[in-house]
Motif scaffolding. Structure first.
Motif, mmCIF file in Angstrom:
data_model
loop_
_atom_site.group_PDB
_atom_site.id
_atom_site.type_symbol
_atom_site.label_atom_id
_atom_site.label_comp_id
_atom_site.label_asym_id
_atom_site.label_seq_id
_atom_site.Cartn_x
_atom_site.Cartn_y
_atom_site.Cartn_z
ATOM 1 N N ILE A 169 18.074 -22.745 25.669
ATOM 2 C CA ILE A 169 17.951 -20.372 26.020
ATOM 3 C C ILE A 169 18.648 -20.593 27.020
ATOM 4 O O ILE A 169 19.243 -19.289 27.218
ATOM 5 C CB ILE A 169 16.119 -20.735 25.819
ATOM 6 N N ARG A 170 18.679 -21.302 27.984
ATOM 7 C CA ARG A 170 19.418 -20.887 29.005
ATOM 8 C C ARG A 170 20.756 -20.745 29.393
ATOM 9 O O ARG A 170 21.231 -19.889 29.689
ATOM 10 C CB ARG A 170 18.633 -22.199 30.378
ATOM 11 N N ARG A 178 21.209 -11.743 24.958
ATOM 12 C CA ARG A 178 19.077 -10.988 25.363
ATOM 13 C C ARG A 178 18.651 -10.875 23.804
ATOM 14 O O ARG A 178 17.305 -11.182 23.660
ATOM 15 C CB ARG A 178 19.660 -10.061 26.129
ATOM 16 N N ARG A 179 19.757 -10.852 22.951
ATOM 17 C CA ARG A 179 18.205 -11.470 21.449
ATOM 18 C C ARG A 179 18.569 -12.298 20.637
ATOM 19 O O ARG A 179 19.673 -12.944 20.059
ATOM 20 C CB ARG A 179 18.959 -9.881 20.587
ATOM 21 N N ILE A 180 17.743 -13.172 20.935
ATOM 22 C CA ILE A 180 18.088 -14.072 20.404
ATOM 23 C C ILE A 180 16.779 -14.897 19.827
ATOM 24 O O ILE A 180 15.341 -14.632 19.852
ATOM 25 C CB ILE A 180 17.347 -15.167 21.420
ATOM 26 N N SER A 181 16.840 -15.188 18.186
ATOM 27 C CA SER A 181 15.655 -15.207 17.238
ATOM 28 C C SER A 181 15.549 -17.073 17.164
ATOM 29 O O SER A 181 16.734 -18.201 17.939
ATOM 30 C CB SER A 181 16.392 -15.160 15.973
ATOM 31 N N TYR A 199 11.204 -21.998 24.181
ATOM 32 C CA TYR A 199 11.611 -20.974 23.767
ATOM 33 C C TYR A 199 11.257 -19.636 24.845
ATOM 34 O O TYR A 199 12.127 -18.529 25.434
ATOM 35 C CB TYR A 199 11.593 -20.842 22.282
ATOM 36 N N VAL A 200 10.026 -19.186 24.748
ATOM 37 C CA VAL A 200 9.029 -18.300 25.532
ATOM 38 C C VAL A 200 9.406 -18.138 27.072
ATOM 39 O O VAL A 200 9.792 -17.341 27.825
ATOM 40 C CB VAL A 200 7.360 -18.407 25.823
ATOM 41 N N GLU A 201 10.133 -19.716 27.368
ATOM 42 C CA GLU A 201 9.785 -19.815 28.535
ATOM 43 C C GLU A 201 11.418 -19.496 29.556
ATOM 44 O O GLU A 201 11.474 -18.710 30.262
ATOM 45 C CB GLU A 201 9.195 -21.102 29.497
ATOM 46 N N GLY A 202 12.148 -19.980 27.894
ATOM 47 C CA GLY A 202 13.957 -19.275 28.323
ATOM 48 C C GLY A 202 14.101 -17.832 28.480
ATOM 49 O O GLY A 202 14.524 -17.519 29.371
ATOM 50 N N LEU A 203 12.625 -16.670 27.983
ATOM 51 C CA LEU A 203 13.401 -15.771 27.511
ATOM 52 C C LEU A 203 12.441 -15.565 29.095
ATOM 53 O O LEU A 203 13.498 -14.093 29.510
ATOM 54 C CB LEU A 203 12.535 -15.106 26.833
ATOM 55 N N ILE A 242 20.325 -17.606 17.216
ATOM 56 C CA ILE A 242 19.626 -17.775 16.767
ATOM 57 C C ILE A 242 19.156 -20.034 17.257
ATOM 58 O O ILE A 242 20.696 -20.095 17.185
ATOM 59 C CB ILE A 242 19.809 -18.586 15.208
ATOM 60 N N PHE A 243 17.988 -19.606 17.421
ATOM 61 C CA PHE A 243 17.753 -20.832 17.787
ATOM 62 C C PHE A 243 17.021 -21.742 16.753
ATOM 63 O O PHE A 243 15.311 -21.565 16.441
ATOM 64 C CB PHE A 243 17.178 -21.306 19.411
ATOM 65 N N ALA A 244 18.067 -22.958 16.059
ATOM 66 C CA ALA A 244 17.119 -23.361 15.492
ATOM 67 C C ALA A 244 16.717 -24.517 15.650
ATOM 68 O O ALA A 244 17.050 -25.282 16.307
ATOM 69 C CB ALA A 244 17.910 -23.902 14.200
#
Length: 338
Positions: A169-170, A178-181, A199-203, A242-244
């Protein structure tokens, strides 16, 4: 046919001493052990495995239960486990649960009836606690691989799922996304929970608010949720990346994106957890947080055998293996700022 009495006579020791060397029991001087072993090697003696198992109360047979044999992470892990088992004189039985609790249950029942000495166990999820308790009740040593199960204390080999997700995510936010699923596995699986935390921490680090509408939760294998992908892409401000949460999800995501006429990374970027190993070596494409899959199996097997042979620490051990960010071609600057 060579017997232990032939070895004893040539090495000038008792048959009991030869038996202790073969079965690695009792206290024998290093010099005597080496002398006996030299004679064993010279005569080409092969121990009778049935007789040896009676002496040691062991079968020299181990089990590896994984969740998805089609996933390159697990096939590489299995190679590491097999190599380590063979190096220590053990044979390995393979089982594959397909992330299915009922199938896992059947394999555990088979394991119990086979009299294996120990199990390397990659659990399907939190409900695997019942199957692990069966092993505990029968005093069968096991090491948990890749995932943890609340309520079970045991040796564990796991990856740093939270940190690996954070690295990905970084990387995406540094590219300008900025819109990452997130396309994730079941919340019943510990790695899925930890990867969502990363994921949440990276955001959060990038000052991006968490949007639950950008999260799609599914299974870890055979991803074909066309409706889910359609919903993600139908949002007023659709995701640019998208992060799978694993490699099999990434393959399914890319297949569905291409079916909708979207190019990766020109139209949308995709990153994932776990590499594709040999398959990716010919045409590296996916940007991944790669785990040392071979080490999962090899180190886990060493821990299991040490536990079986009584040389492990009394307390359960947890080994966390780091992830490595491998930047390739599946992610780029988002289209709006190209």
């Amino acid at each position: 046919m060579i017997t232990i009495y032939d070895i004893a006579k040539k090495a000038n020791v008792s048959a009991m001493t030869v038996s202790k060397v073969i079965n690695q029991t009792g206290r024998i001087s290093t010099a005597t052990r080496e002398r006996v072993q030299k004679v064993i090697d010279e005569l080409g003696y092969i121990p009778n495995s049935n007789a040896r198992s009676l002496v040691l109360q062991r079968t020299q047979m181990l089990s590896l239960l994984i969740t998805d044999i089609t996933n390159p992470f697990y096939t590489t892990l299995a190679r590491g486990a097999e190599d380590a088992a063979n190096a220590r004189g053990y044979r390995l039985l393979f089982s594959n649960s397909d992330e299915d609790y009922n199938k896992e249950k059947n394999y555990v029942e088979t394991i119990l009836s086979t009299r294996v000495d120990g199990v390397l166990f990659a659990p399907a999820g939190d409900r695997s606690i019942d199957h692990l308790k069966q092993l505990q009740e029968r005093n069968i040593p096991f090491v948990i691989l890749d995932r943890t199960v609340p309520g079970i204390t045991s040796d564990v080999i796991a990856g740093d799922s939270r940190e690996g997700a954070l690295l990905l995510i970084r990387y995406l936010t540094e590219l300008g996304h900025r819109r990452i699923s997130l396309v994730n596995g079941s919340s019943e699986v510990s790695t899925a929970r930890l990867r969502e935390e990363g994921y949440v921490e990276g955001l959060r680090e990038a000052g991006i608010p968490f949007d639950p509408e950008l999260v799609l939760r599914t299974g870890y294998r055979d991803f074909s949720d066309e409706a889910g992908i359609k919903r993600l892409l139908a949002q007023p401000e659709k995701p640019t990346a998208i992060f799978a949460a694993n490699n099999m999800l990434a393959i399914g995501v890319i297949r569905l994106l291409r079916k909708r006429g979207l190019r990766v990374p020109e139209d949308i970027s995709v990153v994932c957890f776990d590499d594709l190993d040999l398959a990716s070596a010919f045409d590296p494409f996916l940007t991944v947080a790669a785990q040392p899959a071979y080490d999962f199996g090899a180190i886990g097997m060493q821990m299991l055998i040490d536990r079986i042979e009584g040389t492990a620490q009394p307390e359960s051990q947890t080994v966390i293996l780091p992830s490595e960010l491998r930047i390739r071609a599946s992610a780029s600057v988002p289209p709006a700022i190209n």
